[in-house]
Design an enzyme around this catalytic site. Sequence first.
Site, PDB file in Angstrom:
ATOM      1  N   CYS A   8      -0.782  28.746 -16.435  1.00  0.00           N
ATOM      2  CA  CYS A   8      -1.324  29.213 -17.710  1.00  0.00           C
ATOM      3  C   CYS A   8      -1.999  28.066 -18.444  1.00  0.00           C
ATOM      4  CB  CYS A   8      -0.205  29.816 -18.552  1.00  0.00           C
ATOM      5  SG  CYS A   8       0.574  31.169 -17.680  1.00  0.00           S
ATOM      6  N   PRO A  27       0.822  -1.208   0.000  1.00  0.00           N
ATOM      7  CA  PRO A  27       0.000   0.000   0.000  1.00  0.00           C
ATOM      8  C   PRO A  27       0.861   1.264   0.000  1.00  0.00           C
ATOM      9  CG  PRO A  27       0.085  -0.951   2.197  1.00  0.00           C
ATOM     10  CD  PRO A  27       0.850  -1.883   1.302  1.00  0.00           C
ATOM     11  N   GLY A  28       0.443   2.261  -0.761  1.00  0.00           N
ATOM     12  CA  GLY A  28       1.130   3.556  -0.746  1.00  0.00           C
ATOM     13  C   GLY A  28       0.164   4.604  -0.244  1.00  0.00           C
TER      14      GLY A  28
END
Length: 450
Positions: free
Chosen positions: A378, A308-309
């Site tokens: 932008c 798991p992260g």
Amino acid sequence: MTLLDMLPSIGRAAPRRLNPAIWPVTTHSDEQGRLCIGDVPLSDIADEFHTPTYVIDETDFRSRARCYRKTLRGVEIIYAGKSLLTTAVARWASEEGLGVDVCSSGELAVALAGGVRPARIVMHGNAKSPEELREAVHAGVGRIVLDSCIEIAYLAGCARKSQPVLIRVTPDGPTWQDVPGHRAITTGISDQKFGLTLHGDRADVAAQRVLAHPILDLVGLHCHIGSQVTDAAPYGEAIRRMIAAMADIRARHGVILTELNIGGGHAIPYVPGDRELDIDDLAVVLEDALDEACAAEHFPRPTLVVEPGRAISGRAGVTLYRVCSVKKQPGGRTFVAVDGGMSDNPRVLLYGAQYTVTLANRHSVGPKQRVTVAGRHCEAGDEIARDIELPVDLHPGDLLAVACTGAYHHSMASNYNMVCRPPLVAVKDGRARQLVRRETVADLLARDCG
Ligand code: LLP
């Protein structure tokens, strides 16, 4: 001066409602209505480190790691460093008994500098260079996960002593083709770049090649079925397919693989109503699937590994932005422009991710308005959150906190528009500590060779 400044008691009368499933575990509002994490007012962090800033709650990170170890007993937990990695974060993970997975020389170097024992490091990557493999071997990483046949040759060429390896395979299967979320992060299927397919014998050919190099020690198989997986059942299905593949390898090559790594991908909620993967459910599904599949194939139970992260680092993080302007477009939306955007959070543009945002420097009890929080870049699509409710009295200089930005934000930040990347500040027990400093224009110019 706001009404709350004159009558602070109204802030107490109408406490903020912050969803505990989304905000870090230590989040609360102080008596002045300021949002605090790790007992530090976020406005103090903004004053000291400026904005935008990533804040990470050490207690949240550690408690999620601990919860994994407690709930998935007997399963090895490897923290996915790609979600968030600094030397301090690597240390937290290893102090909590987790290994760390890395997928580049950079991540490997950070994990090692953070004191992670090489034997607890798993090296990933679908395009590892010979140089990266050499560095991994040299560091003595515990596992290298092979993703293509050429890597087998590279690795056999640089290994000096027996190197444990796994082969990454794609188990494919109807149960997770439709995992909710962006297709870019669905990986357990055949038609994508990761791993070797189980059907068509690709994985078997790879196994044969690995076994032909005595210096490579084939210990198991690996798969990763995708990201933001909310239901535990696909992991059970993956285990059944993977054990069947391990039984095939035993039948064809006479070797018994002892390790099964089923990757990560455990979902967390970003906005109220989002589902998360229930770790208690996962524990039951993994256990049952392993029992059932091993019995069906008469296969000895392998060590199970998960990676798991996001489920460990995601909710620990919030991002702080200053409001730069509030602009109502005639006949259009109201835009709240902030001093960060797609350079510190590319996930909105990449995956259409949604976020929970709140006013952090004061508690506004007045009416709300529907706004879009826009970035400073932008690009028209540079948004942090669309159609969310924020106070009508929001004004330039106010501080916004965006929840669930611990995973894949710091690690995916860019310099678009030559904007400097934010610092990462850890909070715990009333103290704020910078883990990564803000990038400066001097840093940007230092790389420009003129
Ligand atoms: N193990 C392997 C082999 C992986 O490829 C990944 C993620 C993980 C574990 C950890 O997955 P987690 O538990 O954190 O979901 N940038 C995307 C996520 C890409 C994940 C890639 N691999 C995002 O921002 O959502």
